[in-house]
Design a protein around this motif. Structure first.
Motif: not given
Length: 527
Positions: A278-279, A242, A281-283
């Motif tokens: 999870e990290v 992240l 997919k945010r981007y």
């Protein structure tokens, strides 16, 4: 074997036999099978690592090809005399190097069938059975791994599903998925922005990713090998990912692709797939899971948790030719969105157009890979799955893990050694302790770095001494600055007695190495 000059041509009788004469094929084929059966029977008696020097074969073979035909009997004699000495015997039960290249009767015979048919299955029309068998066995194996439905071909034949394809190697699988991710992103932001794309991995990720990034046109400055540590057992930390992503975005760069690994080459470390996805997919990052080695073990329920979170990844691959008893080459790749591969890799020249392709009811695997031509790889995987079944395959894998535990126990009984990283599968990473070499505690007189350097050097000498003997073969890795010896069990012929022999060899060479030090190390520290 020899070459002949032009002035001898009149005296030469040419081979009039058809190169695919069935009777001669049967005769020579039986000879090859007998030769290989004897090889497998005797392979443990050969030096595992080849003992030849560079250039040895040039001294044994003529400088040009023979003009006249030679008999298979003569050729096999030369194989035994000239080729086998130059082989490192990956099928030896005393082979514990790198990762295994496990074979089996079923895998070998499947390869024979594939080679015998010699079809070039680039699209459905070129050999329907090759295409359809591949899609079927990829679904079979996907279900064995309990991959989510989104990675499998749909049973109703609708075009909205994921699917699997057999590549040659993980290098190809990663390049294909990275190319698909690249084009998907560039279609959104413009091709002129390729220099802004960033690829992420850990410092333990296989070098195949870096090569794929170079080929795909990713700026080398935008390749992120994020440091790992002993605290996470050398898995990639989601927090580290992240912070790296945020720094890149702050710099005006565009996150593109993450390669998470289940079973790294150095130590079989496992990246936490779920939290990393999870990290990512945010981007909008494409996540590929490389389980080249350890993925096979995940057909066993007790190992399946290592790929938990794969439902949030975009692609997943494992090498059936490593630890799944299927001969090289056979990399299994599943993707959620096959259209991403097709859009990035497809070509449609006039000479390949046909009604089946135009119907949109078939798969043309040429559009799922780099090359046009492709081998009938599914035949050997089909034979392996059918010949052994899920139950036996699990038993084979578990037996290797059990032997690794056995070797781990032998190490624990010898206080001169230590396990460097926790064992997760069938590979044990160990070394001679600094105290065994120096007979002193780390930190004394501020010589930590000297002690570690010297420890690494002695462990390297120990490994080379063992390998030079030819009795067993292991390889090394350096992780966290520590040189460690990798003992990877996975050769199909390996039994408990071979593990016990390997430990005996390690101890013998350790005794010789330590006995020869004679205080030299202490003198170097004092200097």
């Amino acid at each position: 074997m020899g070459s002949l000059h032009a002035d001898n041509l009149e005296s030469i009788s040419v081979c009039s036999q058809n190169p695919l004469d069935p009777d001669e094929f049967r005769r020579q084929g039986h000879m090859i099978i007998d030769f290989l059966a004897d090889y497998y029977r005797d392979v443990e008696n050969y030096p595992v690592r080849s003992q030849v020097e560079p250039g040895y074969l040039h001294k044994r073979l003529p400088e040009s090809a023979p003009y006249n035909s030679e008999s298979i009997e003569t050729i096999l004699q030369d194989v035994q005399k000239d080729i086998i000495p130059g082989l490192t015997h990956w099928q030896s039960p005393n082979y514990f190097a790198y990762f295994p290249s496990s074979g089996s009767i079923a895998g070998f015979l499947g390869e024979m069938l594939s080679t015998g048919f010699n079809v070039v299955g680039f699209n459905w029309m070129s050999s329907p059975a090759a295409t359809e068998l591949e899609s079927i066995v990829m679904n079979w194996l996907g279900k064995m791994l309990k991959l989510p439905e989104s990675f499998l071909f749909s049973s109703d034949g609708s075009g909205s599903s994921g699917g699997g394809v057999l590549q040659g190697t993980t290098c190809e699988a990663i390049l294909c998925t990275l190319t698909a991710a690249r084009d998907q992103m560039l279609n959104k932001i413009g091709r002129e922005n390729i220099g802004k794309l960033v690829v992420y991995a850990s410092d333990q990720t296989h070098c195949a990713l870096q090569k794929a990034a170079q080929i795909a046109g990713i700026n080398p400055k935008n390749f992120r090998a994020i440091p790992t540590s002993k605290a996470t057992e050398f898995g990639l930390s989601p927090n580290s990912l992240l912070s790296t992503i945020l720094a890149d975005i702050e710099s005006g760069l565009i996150p593109l692709f993450l390669c998470a690994t289940v079973g790294t080459t150095s130590s079989t470390a496992v990246d936490p797939i779920g939290p990393l996805c999870e990290v990512a997919k945010r981007y909008g990052i494409w996540v590929h899971v490389d389980a080249a080695y350890a993925g096979s073990a995940c057909i066993c329920p007790e190992f399946r948790h290592f790929i938990d979170g794969v439902e949030d990844a975009d692609s997943f691959s494992l090498n059936a030719h490593k630890w799944f008893f299927t001969t090289l080459d056979c990399c299994c790749l599943w993707v959620k969105d096959p259209n991403a591969l097709v859009k990035a890799l497809s070509t449609n020249p006039e000479y390949l157009k046909n009604k089946a392709t135009e119907s949109k009811q078939v798969i043309d695997y040429k559009d799922w890979q780099i090359a046009l031509s492709r081998r009938f790889r599914s035949m050997k995987l089909w034979l392996v799955l059918r010949s052994y079944g899920v139950a036996n395959l699990r038993t084979f894998l578990r037996s290797h893990v059990k032997m690794a535990k056995q070797f781990e126990g032998l190490i624990a009984k010898d206080k001169r050694f230590e396990i460097v990283v926790p064992r997760k599968f069938a590979m044990v990473c160990f070394r001679l302790k600094p105290t065994a070499i120096l007979d002193r505690k780390l930190g004394e007189n501020g010589t930590d770095y000297i002690v570690e350097d010297q420890t690494n050097e002695i462990n390297g000498k120990l490994l080379e001494s063992i390998n030079a003997s030819g009795r067993i073969y292991m390889t090394h890795a350096v992780i966290g600055g520590i040189y460690m010896i990798r003992f990877a069990i996975g050769a199909t012929l390996t039994e408990e007695r071979h593990v016990n022999l390997a430990w005996k060899v390690v101890q013998e060479h350790t005794d010789a190495i330590l006995g020869g030090l004679n205080g030299n190390i202490d003198h170097q520290l004092e200097d």
